[in-house]
Scaffold this motif. Structure first.
Motif, PDB file in Angstrom:
ATOM      1  N   ALA A 101     -42.324  21.236 -52.940  1.00 39.33           N
ATOM      2  CA  ALA A 101     -41.814  20.232 -53.867  1.00 39.33           C
ATOM      3  C   ALA A 101     -41.095  20.843 -55.064  1.00 39.33           C
ATOM      4  O   ALA A 101     -40.592  20.115 -55.909  1.00 39.33           O
ATOM      5  N   ARG A 102     -41.099  22.196 -55.141  1.00 38.46           N
ATOM      6  CA  ARG A 102     -40.459  22.914 -56.234  1.00 38.46           C
ATOM      7  C   ARG A 102     -41.006  22.474 -57.584  1.00 38.46           C
ATOM      8  O   ARG A 102     -40.269  22.198 -58.525  1.00 38.46           O
ATOM      9  N   SER A 103     -42.326  22.390 -57.643  1.00 35.10           N
ATOM     10  CA  SER A 103     -42.991  21.990 -58.878  1.00 35.10           C
ATOM     11  C   SER A 103     -43.167  23.187 -59.795  1.00 35.10           C
ATOM     12  O   SER A 103     -43.301  24.332 -59.346  1.00 35.10           O
ATOM     13  N   GLY A 104     -43.192  22.962 -61.086  1.00 31.62           N
ATOM     14  CA  GLY A 104     -43.377  24.036 -62.054  1.00 31.62           C
ATOM     15  C   GLY A 104     -44.810  24.531 -62.081  1.00 31.62           C
ATOM     16  O   GLY A 104     -45.728  23.889 -61.588  1.00 31.62           O
ATOM     17  N   ARG A 105     -45.019  25.678 -62.680  1.00 30.60           N
ATOM     18  CA  ARG A 105     -46.352  26.259 -62.737  1.00 30.60           C
ATOM     19  C   ARG A 105     -47.309  25.456 -63.604  1.00 30.60           C
ATOM     20  O   ARG A 105     -48.519  25.573 -63.478  1.00 30.60           O
ATOM     21  N   GLN A 106     -46.747  24.687 -64.554  1.00 27.33           N
ATOM     22  CA  GLN A 106     -47.627  23.934 -65.432  1.00 27.33           C
ATOM     23  C   GLN A 106     -48.429  22.870 -64.684  1.00 27.33           C
ATOM     24  O   GLN A 106     -49.399  22.342 -65.200  1.00 27.33           O
ATOM     25  N   HIS A 107     -48.034  22.549 -63.460  1.00 27.50           N
ATOM     26  CA  HIS A 107     -48.752  21.555 -62.666  1.00 27.50           C
ATOM     27  C   HIS A 107     -49.615  22.205 -61.580  1.00 27.50           C
ATOM     28  O   HIS A 107     -50.035  21.509 -60.654  1.00 27.50           O
ATOM     29  N   ALA A 108     -49.880  23.491 -61.696  1.00 25.11           N
ATOM     30  CA  ALA A 108     -50.621  24.178 -60.633  1.00 25.11           C
ATOM     31  C   ALA A 108     -52.015  23.589 -60.442  1.00 25.11           C
ATOM     32  O   ALA A 108     -52.483  23.435 -59.309  1.00 25.11           O
ATOM     33  N   TRP A 109     -52.703  23.251 -61.528  1.00 18.35           N
ATOM     34  CA  TRP A 109     -54.059  22.718 -61.397  1.00 18.35           C
ATOM     35  C   TRP A 109     -54.058  21.371 -60.681  1.00 18.35           C
ATOM     36  O   TRP A 109     -54.975  21.067 -59.917  1.00 18.35           O
ATOM     37  N   ALA A 110     -53.015  20.548 -60.926  1.00 20.98           N
ATOM     38  CA  ALA A 110     -52.941  19.251 -60.257  1.00 20.98           C
ATOM     39  C   ALA A 110     -52.716  19.414 -58.759  1.00 20.98           C
ATOM     40  O   ALA A 110     -53.326  18.712 -57.946  1.00 20.98           O
ATOM     41  N   TRP A 111     -51.844  20.361 -58.377  1.00 22.35           N
ATOM     42  CA  TRP A 111     -51.628  20.616 -56.955  1.00 22.35           C
ATOM     43  C   TRP A 111     -52.892  21.196 -56.313  1.00 22.35           C
ATOM     44  O   TRP A 111     -53.175  20.928 -55.150  1.00 22.35           O
ATOM     45  N   HIS A 112     -53.629  21.999 -57.095  1.00 25.46           N
ATOM     46  CA  HIS A 112     -54.890  22.550 -56.591  1.00 25.46           C
ATOM     47  C   HIS A 112     -55.885  21.421 -56.316  1.00 25.46           C
ATOM     48  O   HIS A 112     -56.579  21.406 -55.288  1.00 25.46           O
ATOM     49  N   LEU A 113     -55.968  20.459 -57.233  1.00 24.53           N
ATOM     50  CA  LEU A 113     -56.852  19.314 -57.013  1.00 24.53           C
ATOM     51  C   LEU A 113     -56.437  18.518 -55.781  1.00 24.53           C
ATOM     52  O   LEU A 113     -57.282  18.071 -54.989  1.00 24.53           O
ATOM     53  N   LEU A 114     -55.131  18.349 -55.613  1.00 19.33           N
ATOM     54  CA  LEU A 114     -54.650  17.638 -54.435  1.00 19.33           C
ATOM     55  C   LEU A 114     -55.032  18.372 -53.159  1.00 19.33           C
ATOM     56  O   LEU A 114     -55.489  17.763 -52.174  1.00 19.33           O
ATOM     57  N   GLY A 115     -54.862  19.704 -53.162  1.00 19.02           N
ATOM     58  CA  GLY A 115     -55.212  20.482 -51.978  1.00 19.02           C
ATOM     59  C   GLY A 115     -56.683  20.412 -51.646  1.00 19.02           C
ATOM     60  O   GLY A 115     -57.069  20.240 -50.474  1.00 19.02           O
ATOM     61  N   THR A 116     -57.550  20.524 -52.673  1.00 18.20           N
ATOM     62  CA  THR A 116     -58.996  20.454 -52.416  1.00 18.20           C
ATOM     63  C   THR A 116     -59.408  19.055 -51.963  1.00 18.20           C
ATOM     64  O   THR A 116     -60.360  18.906 -51.193  1.00 18.20           O
ATOM     65  N   THR A 117     -58.706  18.029 -52.430  1.00 20.19           N
ATOM     66  CA  THR A 117     -59.017  16.667 -51.977  1.00 20.19           C
ATOM     67  C   THR A 117     -58.718  16.507 -50.490  1.00 20.19           C
ATOM     68  O   THR A 117     -59.506  15.917 -49.738  1.00 20.19           O
ATOM     69  N   VAL A 118     -57.589  17.061 -50.051  1.00 19.44           N
ATOM     70  CA  VAL A 118     -57.238  16.985 -48.636  1.00 19.44           C
ATOM     71  C   VAL A 118     -58.224  17.781 -47.790  1.00 19.44           C
ATOM     72  O   VAL A 118     -58.688  17.321 -46.736  1.00 19.44           O
ATOM     73  N   VAL A 119     -58.555  18.995 -48.247  1.00 15.96           N
ATOM     74  CA  VAL A 119     -59.519  19.812 -47.516  1.00 15.96           C
ATOM     75  C   VAL A 119     -60.883  19.126 -47.482  1.00 15.96           C
ATOM     76  O   VAL A 119     -61.580  19.124 -46.456  1.00 15.96           O
ATOM     77  N   GLY A 120     -61.283  18.521 -48.611  1.00 18.51           N
ATOM     78  CA  GLY A 120     -62.553  17.789 -48.645  1.00 18.51           C
ATOM     79  C   GLY A 120     -62.568  16.627 -47.671  1.00 18.51           C
ATOM     80  O   GLY A 120     -63.593  16.346 -47.041  1.00 18.51           O
ATOM     81  N   ALA A 121     -61.418  15.944 -47.527  1.00 21.03           N
ATOM     82  CA  ALA A 121     -61.339  14.856 -46.549  1.00 21.03           C
ATOM     83  C   ALA A 121     -61.514  15.389 -45.130  1.00 21.03           C
ATOM     84  O   ALA A 121     -62.126  14.733 -44.277  1.00 21.03           O
ATOM     85  N   GLY A 122     -60.977  16.604 -44.876  1.00 25.53           N
ATOM     86  CA  GLY A 122     -61.181  17.205 -43.560  1.00 25.53           C
ATOM     87  C   GLY A 122     -62.646  17.502 -43.292  1.00 25.53           C
ATOM     88  O   GLY A 122     -63.153  17.228 -42.190  1.00 25.53           O
ATOM     89  N   TRP A 123     -63.350  18.037 -44.288  1.00 26.42           N
ATOM     90  CA  TRP A 123     -64.783  18.278 -44.120  1.00 26.42           C
ATOM     91  C   TRP A 123     -65.540  16.957 -43.981  1.00 26.42           C
ATOM     92  O   TRP A 123     -66.566  16.897 -43.285  1.00 26.42           O
ATOM     93  N   ALA A 124     -65.070  15.902 -44.642  1.00 26.04           N
ATOM     94  CA  ALA A 124     -65.726  14.597 -44.511  1.00 26.04           C
ATOM     95  C   ALA A 124     -65.623  14.074 -43.079  1.00 26.04           C
ATOM     96  O   ALA A 124     -66.563  13.455 -42.569  1.00 26.04           O
ATOM     97  N   VAL A 125     -64.494  14.337 -42.436  1.00 27.27           N
ATOM     98  CA  VAL A 125     -64.350  13.943 -41.033  1.00 27.27           C
ATOM     99  C   VAL A 125     -65.364  14.677 -40.166  1.00 27.27           C
ATOM    100  O   VAL A 125     -66.021  14.090 -39.295  1.00 27.27           O
ATOM    101  N   VAL A 126     -65.507  15.988 -40.409  1.00 29.40           N
ATOM    102  CA  VAL A 126     -66.462  16.787 -39.640  1.00 29.40           C
ATOM    103  C   VAL A 126     -67.886  16.269 -39.833  1.00 29.40           C
ATOM    104  O   VAL A 126     -68.650  16.099 -38.866  1.00 29.40           O
ATOM    105  N   LEU A 127     -68.266  16.007 -41.083  1.00 30.40           N
ATOM    106  CA  LEU A 127     -69.618  15.532 -41.372  1.00 30.40           C
ATOM    107  C   LEU A 127     -69.841  14.126 -40.829  1.00 30.40           C
ATOM    108  O   LEU A 127     -70.958  13.783 -40.421  1.00 30.40           O
ATOM    109  N   ALA A 128     -68.800  13.302 -40.831  1.00 28.89           N
ATOM    110  CA  ALA A 128     -68.938  11.957 -40.277  1.00 28.89           C
ATOM    111  C   ALA A 128     -69.184  12.007 -38.776  1.00 28.89           C
ATOM    112  O   ALA A 128     -69.980  11.215 -38.238  1.00 28.89           O
ATOM    113  N   VAL A 129     -68.526  12.940 -38.091  1.00 31.10           N
ATOM    114  CA  VAL A 129     -68.687  13.053 -36.644  1.00 31.10           C
ATOM    115  C   VAL A 129     -70.034  13.684 -36.288  1.00 31.10           C
ATOM    116  O   VAL A 129     -70.751  13.213 -35.396  1.00 31.10           O
TER     117      VAL A 129
END
Length: 316
Positions: A101-129
């Motif tokens: 997305a060519r985002s600036g470094r000042q938004h790195a923490w927000a992108w990190h939160l987005l990434g962990t949210t997606v990864v957490g959703a993947g683990w939620a699928v595993v735990l649900a199954v």
């Protein structure tokens, strides 16, 4: 075309790994460890509040000394595991999306939160199954557990840029230790307020209010027990657990009864069904009403409260 695109993705992943250094790993692990006691406390209090059988308190109380002695030894290890399976992969995913997305470094923490949210959703699928946990709740909890480590790492990176040197591991983990006490006290206060106001999972369980006519019927247990409560007060029992006779010289904690007897319904305190099977098969036994009005249950707990046997009967 596809080969060039794959090469570009690999280059971005390599740059993300280079940016994710030891300082970030230590800071994220320290943040994850800091929230560990608060998470354990909230989980224990929620489980105790929602325990309809009232048998979870002894185990939780026995767990507290273990947490005090071993908890702070295991928390750094658990924090590193959390970073390895959740926070780190979320960082790589967030950096890759930010580069796309060519985002600036000042938004790195927000992108990190987005990434962990997606990864957490993947683990939620595993735990649900695998465990049958509800997906939405599990995904929300995973996202919440990633917030403190991500923000802690962002603060560590900002401090390293301002002071040109990262904090040492002693100072970092010492702060984590102090923060864990503060977060645990905050969690205890939040749970107390939620319990008093009856909000969320800390609301105390309330058993259903049934009548004697609603209790009458056939009740079955997973161990093959059958209890038929007739409207006229008679009871038929098959493989039913009962209190042993006071004169029983074997000092048994319970007996298994077959036969006929009588029953009565008591509404003082918690609703209870008193069952007495004839033929010298034990004493009158109290079965407590739990569950819901649509799916009521009867339960009996025999033996040591911390290591006893739970018997549950459900309506046909």
């Amino acid at each position: 075309m596809g080969r060039g695109r794959g090469r570009g993705i690999r280059q971005r992943v390599r740059r993300a790994r280079a940016a994710w250094n030891t300082v970030d790993v230590n800071a994220s692990a320290a943040g994850s460890a800091a929230q560990g006691p608060a998470v354990l406390l909230l989980w224990s209090l929620a489980r105790m509040a929602g325990d309809p059988y009232g048998v979870g308190y002894g185990g939780a109380l026995l767990l507290l000394p273990c947490v005090c002695v071993l908890g702070y030894v295991m928390l750094p290890v658990l924090g590193l595991i959390h970073v390895a399976v959740h926070i780190g992969p979320g960082w790589l995913l967030g950096r890759a999306v930010a580069a796309r997305a060519r985002s600036g470094r000042q938004h790195a923490w927000a992108w990190h939160l987005l990434g962990t949210t997606v990864v957490g959703a993947g683990w939620a699928v595993v735990l649900a199954v695998l465990c049958g946990w509800p997906f939405a709740t599990t995904a929300a909890v995973c996202a919440a557990l990633a917030a403190v480590p991500v923000l802690w790492a962002a603060q560590a990176r900002r401090r390293a840029r301002v002071f040109t040197a990262p904090r040492g591991p002693v100072a970092l983990w010492g702060t984590s230790l102090l923060a864990s006490f503060g977060l645990a006290l905050l969690a205890f206060g939040v749970a107390g307020v939620a319990s008093v106001t009856g909000l969320g999972p800390f609301k105390e369980y309330e058993p259903p209010e049934l009548s004697a006519a609603q209790v009458a019927g056939v009740w079955r247990g997973e161990d093959g027990a059958v209890l038929r409560l007739r409207p006229d007060g008679r009871a038929d029992a098959t493989r039913l657990t009962a209190e042993p006779s006071y004169s029983d010289s074997d000092d048994r904690e319970y007996v298994v009864c077959d036969g006929t007897g009588h029953w009565s319904f008591v509404t003082e305190g918690r609703d209870r069904v008193l069952v007495r099977v004839g033929g010298g098969c034990g004493e009158e036994t109290e079965w407590t009403v739990i569950g819901t009005e649509r799916r009521p249950e009867l339960f009996l707990f025999v033996g040591d409260p911390d290591a006893g046997d739970l018997r549950v009967l459900r309506r046909d």
